[in-house]
Scaffold this motif. Structure first.
Motif, PDB file in Angstrom:
ATOM      1  N   LYS A  16      34.799  23.337   0.230  1.00  0.00           N
ATOM      2  CA  LYS A  16      33.592  22.343   0.350  1.00  0.00           C
ATOM      3  C   LYS A  16      33.974  21.114   1.593  1.00  0.00           C
ATOM      4  O   LYS A  16      32.869  20.426   2.196  1.00  0.00           O
ATOM      5  CB  LYS A  16      34.020  20.742  -0.744  1.00  0.00           C
ATOM      6  CG  LYS A  16      33.194  20.042  -0.800  1.00  0.00           C
ATOM      7  CD  LYS A  16      33.785  18.761  -1.391  1.00  0.00           C
ATOM      8  CE  LYS A  16      33.201  18.486  -3.356  1.00  0.00           C
ATOM      9  NZ  LYS A  16      34.069  17.693  -3.858  1.00  0.00           N
ATOM     10  N   SER A 115      25.452  27.888 -12.287  1.00  0.00           N
ATOM     11  CA  SER A 115      26.006  26.209 -12.186  1.00  0.00           C
ATOM     12  C   SER A 115      25.708  26.192 -10.903  1.00  0.00           C
ATOM     13  O   SER A 115      25.287  26.529 -10.211  1.00  0.00           O
ATOM     14  CB  SER A 115      27.787  27.128 -12.543  1.00  0.00           C
ATOM     15  OG  SER A 115      28.757  27.694 -11.842  1.00  0.00           O
ATOM     16  N   TYR A 116      25.751  25.123 -10.368  1.00  0.00           N
ATOM     17  CA  TYR A 116      25.778  23.779  -9.458  1.00  0.00           C
ATOM     18  C   TYR A 116      26.475  24.157  -8.036  1.00  0.00           C
ATOM     19  O   TYR A 116      27.670  23.848  -8.256  1.00  0.00           O
ATOM     20  CB  TYR A 116      24.958  22.558  -9.523  1.00  0.00           C
ATOM     21  CG  TYR A 116      23.980  22.365 -10.617  1.00  0.00           C
ATOM     22  CD1 TYR A 116      23.126  22.198  -9.819  1.00  0.00           C
ATOM     23  CD2 TYR A 116      24.124  22.899 -11.847  1.00  0.00           C
ATOM     24  CE1 TYR A 116      21.407  22.792 -10.738  1.00  0.00           C
ATOM     25  CE2 TYR A 116      22.427  22.979 -12.065  1.00  0.00           C
ATOM     26  CZ  TYR A 116      21.359  22.695 -12.115  1.00  0.00           C
ATOM     27  OH  TYR A 116      20.093  22.024 -12.265  1.00  0.00           O
ATOM     28  N   PRO A 117      26.137  24.728  -7.357  1.00  0.00           N
ATOM     29  CA  PRO A 117      27.873  24.651  -6.258  1.00  0.00           C
ATOM     30  C   PRO A 117      28.430  23.160  -6.035  1.00  0.00           C
ATOM     31  O   PRO A 117      27.711  22.286  -5.645  1.00  0.00           O
ATOM     32  CB  PRO A 117      26.874  25.130  -4.680  1.00  0.00           C
ATOM     33  CG  PRO A 117      25.613  26.681  -6.058  1.00  0.00           C
ATOM     34  CD  PRO A 117      25.408  25.253  -6.289  1.00  0.00           C
ATOM     35  N   ASP A 118      29.494  23.112  -5.739  1.00  0.00           N
ATOM     36  CA  ASP A 118      30.190  21.915  -5.640  1.00  0.00           C
ATOM     37  C   ASP A 118      31.026  21.927  -4.236  1.00  0.00           C
ATOM     38  O   ASP A 118      31.624  22.152  -4.027  1.00  0.00           O
ATOM     39  CB  ASP A 118      31.789  21.936  -6.210  1.00  0.00           C
ATOM     40  CG  ASP A 118      32.670  20.306  -6.190  1.00  0.00           C
ATOM     41  OD1 ASP A 118      32.249  19.360  -5.561  1.00  0.00           O
ATOM     42  OD2 ASP A 118      33.564  20.353  -6.372  1.00  0.00           O
ATOM     43  N   LEU A 119      29.847  21.361  -3.564  1.00  0.00           N
ATOM     44  CA  LEU A 119      30.262  21.556  -2.038  1.00  0.00           C
ATOM     45  C   LEU A 119      29.793  20.468  -1.194  1.00  0.00           C
ATOM     46  O   LEU A 119      29.557  20.189   0.072  1.00  0.00           O
ATOM     47  CB  LEU A 119      29.077  22.730  -1.167  1.00  0.00           C
ATOM     48  CG  LEU A 119      29.473  24.415  -1.388  1.00  0.00           C
ATOM     49  CD1 LEU A 119      28.133  25.439  -0.814  1.00  0.00           C
ATOM     50  CD2 LEU A 119      30.947  24.758  -1.045  1.00  0.00           C
ATOM     51  N   GLY A 120      29.859  19.161  -1.984  1.00  0.00           N
ATOM     52  CA  GLY A 120      29.507  18.440  -1.716  1.00  0.00           C
ATOM     53  C   GLY A 120      27.963  17.285  -1.612  1.00  0.00           C
ATOM     54  O   GLY A 120      27.728  16.420  -1.150  1.00  0.00           O
ATOM     55  N   LYS A 122      24.748  16.214  -3.846  1.00  0.00           N
ATOM     56  CA  LYS A 122      24.079  15.669  -4.343  1.00  0.00           C
ATOM     57  C   LYS A 122      22.930  16.478  -5.104  1.00  0.00           C
ATOM     58  O   LYS A 122      21.413  15.803  -4.827  1.00  0.00           O
ATOM     59  CB  LYS A 122      23.723  14.450  -4.509  1.00  0.00           C
ATOM     60  CG  LYS A 122      25.192  13.674  -4.510  1.00  0.00           C
ATOM     61  CD  LYS A 122      24.864  12.098  -4.493  1.00  0.00           C
ATOM     62  CE  LYS A 122      26.063  10.960  -4.167  1.00  0.00           C
ATOM     63  NZ  LYS A 122      26.383   9.655  -4.449  1.00  0.00           N
ATOM     64  N   LYS A 125      19.363  18.156  -9.840  1.00  0.00           N
ATOM     65  CA  LYS A 125      19.486  19.294 -11.151  1.00  0.00           C
ATOM     66  C   LYS A 125      18.164  19.495 -12.217  1.00  0.00           C
ATOM     67  O   LYS A 125      18.425  20.437 -13.431  1.00  0.00           O
ATOM     68  CB  LYS A 125      21.057  18.783 -12.068  1.00  0.00           C
ATOM     69  CG  LYS A 125      21.923  18.556 -12.006  1.00  0.00           C
ATOM     70  CD  LYS A 125      23.585  18.542 -12.037  1.00  0.00           C
ATOM     71  CE  LYS A 125      24.592  18.276 -11.156  1.00  0.00           C
ATOM     72  NZ  LYS A 125      25.705  18.704 -11.890  1.00  0.00           N
TER      73      LYS A 125
END
Length: 289
Positions: A16, A115-120, A122, A125
């Protein structure tokens, strides 16, 4: 002579912190090669799977015909059950593409496959969008109406991508009151005698393979051509820059409705005027450069 395009940077995976520092904050594109292999979709999603799970769903289809005054803004060119469209894809007999198909709305159970990438970012969804296309089908060069930041996740085969940032707009023969360039420009093999301003444009290129993610910064122009039959899913986040957010609001609530009204009132004269204006505006930009 070819377009002035540099290769989009590629990373195997990314944190991230590195994504934010090197790509999101400076608004630069990147391809992440190994980031979704843990998704069930990585191995599960193919044409036969979609035919089985959603074959009866009616899908809107688009091809590369020129914009007509008889069509509304982004109006579909055809509709048919997904299974019939997949049959056409598998037989290599169509230029139709699926564009902006909301899978969460149509097939909620598919949400279990990714799933939704957790890279900062928002991410929105409720708006995962699918895109399908057959070999050699392509989009016009365009940018998205909401100027979103996008993770474009590709599945099956290969997809050619060309990107330009908004600073290059003055060289791209943008159609006024729209989100596209002149439709008669072949960005895979442009005619520089006919479209000389393109020689000044500086952009990016890559070819996406199965399981790779392209990060497209907000408002980037993009041209996409399916080198083989395939499909992609886009996950999006609203623009971070206030100017781009205001442009997005204008596009959604003013521009597209104004364009629809003018098509009804002026008919083909409106389309013809916009096409001529694209050339005049671009030529004027070159003179002022």
């Amino acid at each position: 002579m070819k377009l002035n395009l540099q290769d989009i940077p590629r990373v195997k995976t990314i944190s991230k912190e590195d994504f934010n520092k090197h790509y999101y904050k400076p608004q630069k594109p990147v391809v992440i090669e190994h980031f979704i292999e843990h998704w069930p979709a990585f191995s599960k999603w193919n044409l036969e799977y979609f035919k089985a799970i959603a074959g009866e769903k009616i899908v809107s289809l688009y091809d590369d015909r020129p914009v007509s005054c008889d069509d509304g803004f982004n109006a579909a060119h055809a509709k048919m059950p997904l299974k019939e469209y997949i049959y056409l894809l598998q037989n290599g007999s169509t230029k139709y593409r699926i564009f902006l198909w909301n899978i969460l709305k149509e097939i909620p159970e598919l949400q279990k496959d990714y799933s939704y990438p957790d890279l900062g970012l928002k991410l929105l969804k409720k708006l995962p969008m699918l895109f399908f296309g057959g070999k050699d089908s392509h989009t016009f060069m365009h940018y998205d109406i909401d100027l979103a930041n996008i993770f474009h996740c590709h599945f099956a085969g290969k997809k050619e991508i060309i990107l330009f940032d908004q600073k290059q707009t003055k060289y791209l023969y943008k159609i006024p009151h729209s989100l596209i360039t002149r439709e008669d420009i072949d960005f895979s093999n442009p005619d520089f005698e006919k479209w000389p301003a393109l020689k000044n444009a500086k952009g990016y290129k890559t070819t996406l393979n199965h399981g790779e993610i392209l990060y497209m910064p907000e408002g980037y122009w993009h041209y996409m051509k399916y080198k083989t039959t395939g499909f992609s899913m886009s996950l999006r986040a609203i623009p971070r820059h206030p100017v781009n957010l205001s442009k997005a609001i204008y596009n959604v609530f003013v521009m597209r409705h104004f364009d629809n009204v003018m098509r009804k009132v002026k008919g083909q004269k409106w389309i013809d005027w916009k096409n001529k204006k694209a050339i005049l505006n671009t030529n004027r930009s070159i003179l002022n450069t």
